[in-house]
Design a protein around this motif. Sequence first.
Motif, PDB file in Angstrom:
ATOM      1  N   CYS A  82      47.739  37.899  43.308  1.00 49.18           N
ATOM      2  CA  CYS A  82      47.081  37.759  44.177  1.00 49.18           C
ATOM      3  C   CYS A  82      45.029  37.414  44.281  1.00 49.18           C
ATOM      4  O   CYS A  82      44.389  37.241  45.221  1.00 49.18           O
ATOM      5  N   HIS A  83      44.936  37.769  42.841  1.00 51.71           N
ATOM      6  CA  HIS A  83      43.269  38.184  42.427  1.00 51.71           C
ATOM      7  C   HIS A  83      42.639  36.800  42.783  1.00 51.71           C
ATOM      8  O   HIS A  83      44.037  35.717  42.422  1.00 51.71           O
ATOM      9  N   PRO A  84      41.538  36.543  42.795  1.00 54.11           N
ATOM     10  CA  PRO A  84      40.312  35.313  42.674  1.00 54.11           C
ATOM     11  C   PRO A  84      40.435  35.182  41.145  1.00 54.11           C
ATOM     12  O   PRO A  84      40.807  35.916  40.699  1.00 54.11           O
ATOM     13  N   GLU A  85      41.106  33.711  41.080  1.00 55.52           N
ATOM     14  CA  GLU A  85      41.072  33.054  39.198  1.00 55.52           C
ATOM     15  C   GLU A  85      39.637  33.661  38.537  1.00 55.52           C
ATOM     16  O   GLU A  85      39.506  33.412  37.943  1.00 55.52           O
ATOM     17  N   GLU A  86      38.400  33.342  39.354  1.00 50.03           N
ATOM     18  CA  GLU A  86      37.549  34.021  38.382  1.00 50.03           C
ATOM     19  C   GLU A  86      37.212  35.480  38.186  1.00 50.03           C
ATOM     20  O   GLU A  86      36.309  35.282  37.708  1.00 50.03           O
ATOM     21  N   MET A  87      38.267  36.161  38.911  1.00 51.46           N
ATOM     22  CA  MET A  87      38.052  37.496  38.771  1.00 51.46           C
ATOM     23  C   MET A  87      38.915  37.883  36.867  1.00 51.46           C
ATOM     24  O   MET A  87      39.150  38.937  35.816  1.00 51.46           O
ATOM     25  N   TYR A  88      40.537  36.939  36.901  1.00 52.95           N
ATOM     26  CA  TYR A  88      40.776  37.684  35.715  1.00 52.95           C
ATOM     27  C   TYR A  88      41.388  36.334  35.038  1.00 52.95           C
ATOM     28  O   TYR A  88      41.992  37.181  34.216  1.00 52.95           O
ATOM     29  N   ALA A  89      41.060  35.057  35.732  1.00 48.88           N
ATOM     30  CA  ALA A  89      42.128  34.450  34.484  1.00 48.88           C
ATOM     31  C   ALA A  89      41.643  34.140  33.020  1.00 48.88           C
ATOM     32  O   ALA A  89      42.462  34.000  32.581  1.00 48.88           O
ATOM     33  N   VAL A  90      40.441  34.234  33.598  1.00 56.03           N
ATOM     34  CA  VAL A  90      40.215  34.183  31.747  1.00 56.03           C
ATOM     35  C   VAL A  90      40.163  34.976  30.632  1.00 56.03           C
ATOM     36  O   VAL A  90      40.870  34.998  29.930  1.00 56.03           O
ATOM     37  N   SER A  91      39.953  36.280  31.488  1.00 52.07           N
ATOM     38  CA  SER A  91      40.902  37.780  30.892  1.00 52.07           C
ATOM     39  C   SER A  91      42.236  37.375  30.596  1.00 52.07           C
ATOM     40  O   SER A  91      43.362  37.737  29.499  1.00 52.07           O
ATOM     41  N   ALA A  92      42.964  36.876  31.636  1.00 49.83           N
ATOM     42  CA  ALA A  92      44.410  36.357  30.785  1.00 49.83           C
ATOM     43  C   ALA A  92      44.948  35.673  30.208  1.00 49.83           C
ATOM     44  O   ALA A  92      45.493  35.927  28.961  1.00 49.83           O
ATOM     45  N   ILE A  93      44.032  34.736  30.099  1.00 42.04           N
ATOM     46  CA  ILE A  93      44.225  33.758  28.839  1.00 42.04           C
ATOM     47  C   ILE A  93      43.663  34.911  27.812  1.00 42.04           C
ATOM     48  O   ILE A  93      44.528  34.273  26.255  1.00 42.04           O
ATOM     49  N   LYS A  94      42.941  35.182  27.357  1.00 43.21           N
ATOM     50  CA  LYS A  94      42.609  35.781  26.752  1.00 43.21           C
ATOM     51  C   LYS A  94      43.286  36.838  25.601  1.00 43.21           C
ATOM     52  O   LYS A  94      43.783  36.863  24.562  1.00 43.21           O
ATOM     53  N   ALA A  95      44.137  37.423  26.842  1.00 47.57           N
ATOM     54  CA  ALA A  95      45.044  38.700  26.739  1.00 47.57           C
ATOM     55  C   ALA A  95      46.519  37.485  25.780  1.00 47.57           C
ATOM     56  O   ALA A  95      47.751  38.091  25.150  1.00 47.57           O
ATOM     57  N   GLY A  96      46.364  35.958  26.075  1.00 52.77           N
ATOM     58  CA  GLY A  96      47.895  36.188  25.482  1.00 52.77           C
ATOM     59  C   GLY A  96      48.380  35.108  26.866  1.00 52.77           C
ATOM     60  O   GLY A  96      49.881  34.315  25.736  1.00 52.77           O
ATOM     61  N   ALA A  97      48.181  35.060  27.707  1.00 53.67           N
ATOM     62  CA  ALA A  97      48.762  33.926  28.585  1.00 53.67           C
ATOM     63  C   ALA A  97      48.410  32.680  28.464  1.00 53.67           C
ATOM     64  O   ALA A  97      48.019  32.059  28.239  1.00 53.67           O
TER      65      ALA A  97
END
Length: 207
Positions: A82-97
Amino acid sequence: MNIIIADHHPVFRRGIRSMMKDHKEFSFKEKIDDGNELISSIELCNPDLLILEVDLPNTRGMATIRELRTHFPDLKVLILSCHPEEMYAVSAIKAGADGYISKTRSLKDIKKSLLSIAKGETYLSEEIKFQLQHSNQKEVLNFKKLSTREVEVLNFLSKGRRNKEIAEALAINEKTVSTYKTRLLKKLKVDNIADLIHQSRLLQIAN
């Protein structure tokens, strides 16, 4: 492709299943509404793809993604949020998503993300890709200088493959794989394999 949906909103789970009903290649095996069930359900069902709500109760956000990548290196993971993509998207990919999409997106976009990940691609919205392309110009330039073989090794590393697995897949010896890893660290200007993998996932999206 066997799929588990881990989301604590029943309406949203049903919506995804209904949306994909015409795609017979997708089989929904399990639904999870609490993070305490996550690992055991994955071990039991052995899914190809996990659709994971980033705020699922009893999970730890990016730490949970990293844990999943460690325990299930072949599992594809799409993050819903539900969070804006600009907040977490890149972090999620870095984490392995393998992908990140906001729940505020249309069903068409969510369907697109699933089909993209099923093909082995990494999914981010066009807006986030645009930001990456304009914020990582030097890194993208370094990526484009890699040889075909170096890109192949990098792709395997980003999927969590070990040296032996990479060597067998490319019909080379493990020492040669180590040599390629050293070259990649130097060419992409990072200090360790974890940073190399994180950067490679972003660069392959931005490229």
